[in-house]
Write a protein that holds these residues in place. Structure first.
Motif, PDB file in Angstrom:
ATOM      1  N   THR A 391       0.837  -1.205   0.000  1.00 55.62           N
ATOM      2  CA  THR A 391       0.000   0.000   0.000  1.00 55.62           C
ATOM      3  C   THR A 391       0.871   1.253   0.000  1.00 55.62           C
ATOM      4  N   ASN A 392       0.588   2.136  -0.931  1.00 59.19           N
ATOM      5  CA  ASN A 392       1.274   3.439  -1.069  1.00 59.19           C
ATOM      6  C   ASN A 392       2.744   3.332  -1.478  1.00 59.19           C
ATOM      7  N   MET A 393       3.193   2.142  -1.901  1.00 59.63           N
ATOM      8  CA  MET A 393       4.573   2.031  -2.406  1.00 59.63           C
ATOM      9  C   MET A 393       4.601   2.391  -3.891  1.00 59.63           C
ATOM     10  N   SER A 394       4.285   3.619  -4.180  1.00 61.33           N
ATOM     11  CA  SER A 394       4.127   4.063  -5.565  1.00 61.33           C
ATOM     12  C   SER A 394       5.438   4.147  -6.327  1.00 61.33           C
ATOM     13  N   SER A 395       6.578   4.211  -5.616  1.00 61.40           N
ATOM     14  CA  SER A 395       7.883   4.355  -6.276  1.00 61.40           C
ATOM     15  C   SER A 395       8.645   3.042  -6.373  1.00 61.40           C
ATOM     16  N   LEU A 396       8.053   1.965  -5.855  1.00 61.40           N
ATOM     17  CA  LEU A 396       8.774   0.702  -5.776  1.00 61.40           C
ATOM     18  C   LEU A 396       9.147   0.168  -7.158  1.00 61.40           C
ATOM     19  N   GLN A 397      10.436  -0.165  -7.325  1.00 57.00           N
ATOM     20  CA  GLN A 397      10.944  -0.700  -8.588  1.00 57.00           C
ATOM     21  C   GLN A 397      11.395  -2.156  -8.465  1.00 57.00           C
ATOM     22  N   LYS A 398      11.926  -2.540  -7.303  1.00 58.79           N
ATOM     23  CA  LYS A 398      12.415  -3.906  -7.113  1.00 58.79           C
ATOM     24  C   LYS A 398      11.862  -4.471  -5.809  1.00 58.79           C
ATOM     25  N   LEU A 399      11.213  -5.652  -5.919  1.00 56.84           N
ATOM     26  CA  LEU A 399      10.632  -6.314  -4.763  1.00 56.84           C
ATOM     27  C   LEU A 399      11.126  -7.754  -4.715  1.00 56.84           C
ATOM     28  N   LYS A 400      11.786  -8.117  -3.619  1.00 60.01           N
ATOM     29  CA  LYS A 400      12.302  -9.480  -3.457  1.00 60.01           C
ATOM     30  C   LYS A 400      11.866 -10.018  -2.102  1.00 60.01           C
ATOM     31  N   LEU A 401      10.958 -11.006  -2.134  1.00 62.15           N
ATOM     32  CA  LEU A 401      10.438 -11.637  -0.921  1.00 62.15           C
ATOM     33  C   LEU A 401      10.603 -13.153  -0.986  1.00 62.15           C
TER      34      LEU A 401
END
Length: 594
Positions: A391-401
């Motif tokens: 939520t609200n991570m509008s600038s996120l470019q890389k996500l590693k989970l």
């Protein structure tokens, strides 16, 4: 009559002065010796796709028409600057450096960089260039050792030989260059220690020996370079403790010592780096705790202490400490945080990398999610879902989970429009790929790795305009066929659909994926032949077709017939190189002999 003569003489004198002033200053004509030296250099370049040397015509090298050549008022060449145009990797020069460049005795600047295919050694004749202040030979293919004679250039301020194939040790004579401001020997094959002669560089500001094979201790005298603003010794084999003296450099902005074999602890004197912006000590063998004095680094932007043996507890750091911090990476140490520390969650960060930090429970909520561009929380023990996390991570470019215990349906995933890389592999994720691969999928998305989950359904049709370069959906429960529209992903370099329940034939359209380098369709239920169209994929370096129900002759041509036999094993009736010959071919040979 006498006065008339006088007036006439004064008038003529004024006319001459006026004419002299109005005449343009003539450009100096270059010395024949200098022209001959430049032509010798040109003759040693056997190919020039930059077309720079095509301008070297005529007898006057100082006319301004010779690209990259500049002269002084006396007609002597003072500067030679040949640089490949930015962002055009196709252009190059091929050849060697002429020793005749050493005859350009008035030369102050040599810049020959980015030419990629200039080989051979650095000429010993350069030692004659006593006026030289800059010697930049970056990103070529120069080999051999660094001439020790370069240490006898008294005026040298910039020495950059980075991005070549230079070998051997760094000559101790380089320590004689008292006026050096920049020393860059990065990205070569240099070995041995950093010379002990590097003690007196009173003006040195930039020091880069990264990406070599240097060994031995990090010299204590580096702490004497009081004007140093940048030091990069990363990607070597340096060992021993970090000398305390290096933490007393008042002007240092960037310290990069990652990927060495440094041992010991991070000293409390780290607070002496009052100007530091970037501190990277990752990939070493550091132990102990992070000192509390790190909280006094008021100008620190980027902190990377990952891949060491650092342990709990973390120092008590207030939200007001390290006020400039933008990125933090504490991944893969011996930390067992349990939860993300409050001071990290409360800061306005752009990158948070805490992989393998013993985190568990629900995914954290950050105070300023709109500032985050990169998150890596992989190799932890997070559970539950993901619904509120993005939520609200509008600038996120890389996500590693990846490598957690997350359990949710892909239908709950709301990907930010700016996302370019999504790595969720090795969790317990269910649902259909159509939730993330559809007409609304962002063109910015380049990497999707959802392998080793519990995803079901079919591979959806692929729309044109997708920017995907990597698609890894292996190790799920995906069924159906490979859609022929897979060819719409024109930028794809890696496709892994292995270990699923996919049926049908391999679509011939895969051959249109011209940039594909990795293809793995193993351990499915595919039937039919391997299409000949795959021979059109020139960059294919890895392919795996094993454990399907494929039959027929393997297309005979590179690269398919040079992959190992294991890449085709456990199929119904594949044949042809690298497997045994097809039966029909053997029968035909028998008949022709009769």
């Amino acid at each position: 009559m006498h006065s008339l003569k006088w007036v006439l003489l004064v008038f003529l004198w004024l006319c001459c002065v006026s004419l002299a002033v109005s005449m343009p200053t003539m450009a100096p004509v270059c010395a024949e010796e200098d022209r001959a030296s430049l032509m010798s250099f040109k003759a040693r370049i056997v190919q020039d796709t930059t077309d720079i040397l095509a301008s070297w015509t005529g007898s006057d090298c100082c006319s301004g028409d010779w690209e990259g050549v500049a002269c002084g008022a006396t007609g002597r060449v003072t500067s030679l600057q040949l640089q490949r145009p930015e962002k055009n990797s196709e252009l190059f020069m091929k050849g060697t450096l002429s020793a005749a460049l050493g005859n350009l005795h008035f030369l102050e600047v040599i810049v020959i960089s980015g030419m990629k295919h200039i080989r051979g050694s650095i000429p010993e004749s350069f030692t004659a260039l006593s006026r030289l202040t800059q010697l930049v030979l970056e990103d070529n293919a120069l080999g051999g050792t660094i001439p020790s004679s370069l240490g006898h250039l008294p005026s040298l301020q910039i020495l950059s030989l980075s991005g070549n194939h230079l070998t051997g040790q760094i000559p101790p004579s380089i320590g004689n260059l008292m006026n050096l401001v920049q020393l860059n020997l990065a990205r070569n094959l240099l070995s041995g220690p950093i010379p002990q002669s590097f003690k007196t560089f009173p003006s040195l500001e930039y020091f880069d020996l990264s990406s070599n094979e240097l060994s031995g201790a990090l010299p204590d005298h580096v702490g004497q370079f009081k004007n140093l603003t940048y030091i990069d010794l990363s990607n070597n084999q340096l060992s021993g403790p970090i000398p305390i003296s290096i933490f007393s450099l008042p002007k240092l902005l960037d310290m990069l010592l990652s990927n060495n074999r440094l041992t010991g602890t991070i000293p409390v004197q780290i607070q002496g780096l009052k100007s530091i912006n970037t501190l990277s000590l990752s990939g070493n063998q550091l132990r102990g705790q992070i000192p509390a004095s790190i909280s006094k680094l008021q100008n620190l932007w980027n902190l990377n202490l990952s891949r060491n043996g650092l342990s709990d507890p973390l120092p008590t750091i207030l939200a007001s400490n390290i006020p400039s911090l933008l990125t933090i990476d504490l991944s893969y140490n011996s930390f067992v945080f349990g939860t993300v520390p409050d001071w990290i969650r409360d800061k306005q960060l752009s990158a948070v990398h805490l992989a393998g930090c013993g985190l568990r429970g629900a995914l954290p909520i950050f105070r300023a999610p709109d500032s985050i561009t990169s998150i890596d929380l992989s190799d932890n023990q997070f559970t539950d879902g993901i619904s509120n996390f993005l939520t609200n991570m509008s600038s996120l470019q890389k996500l590693k989970l990846s490598n957690n215990q997350l359990k949710f349906n892909l239908s709950e995933l709301r990907l930010p429009n700016a996302l370019s890389s999504l790595d969720l592999h090795s969790n317990q994720i269910s649902g259909s790929l159509s939730n993330i691969l559809n007409g609304k999928t962002s063109g910015f998305l380049e990497v999707i790795d959802v392998s080793k989950n519990e995803i079901t359904g079919a591979i959806p049709e692929m729309n044109s305009g997708l920017g995907l370069k990597v698609l890894n959906i292996g190790g799920n429960k995906i069924s159906g066929r490979i859609p022929s529209s897979i060819s719409n992903i024109e930028e794809l370099t890696k496709l892994d659909i292995s270990r699923n329940q996919i049926q049908g034939t391999i679509p011939t359209s895969i051959g249109a994926l011209a940039k594909l380098q990795w293809l793995d369709i193993s351990i499915n239920s595919l039937t039919g032949k391997i299409p000949n169209t795959l021979l059109a994929i020139q960059w294919l370096r890895h392919a795996n077709f094993r454990s399907n129900r494929l039959c027929g002759k393997i297309p005979q041509g590179r690269p398919l017939n040079v992959f190992p036999a294991a890449a085709y094993a456990h199929n119904l009736c594949l044949c042809g190189t690298p497997l045994p010959p097809c039966r029909e071919a053997n029968e035909w040979k028998t008949k022709t002999k009769q």
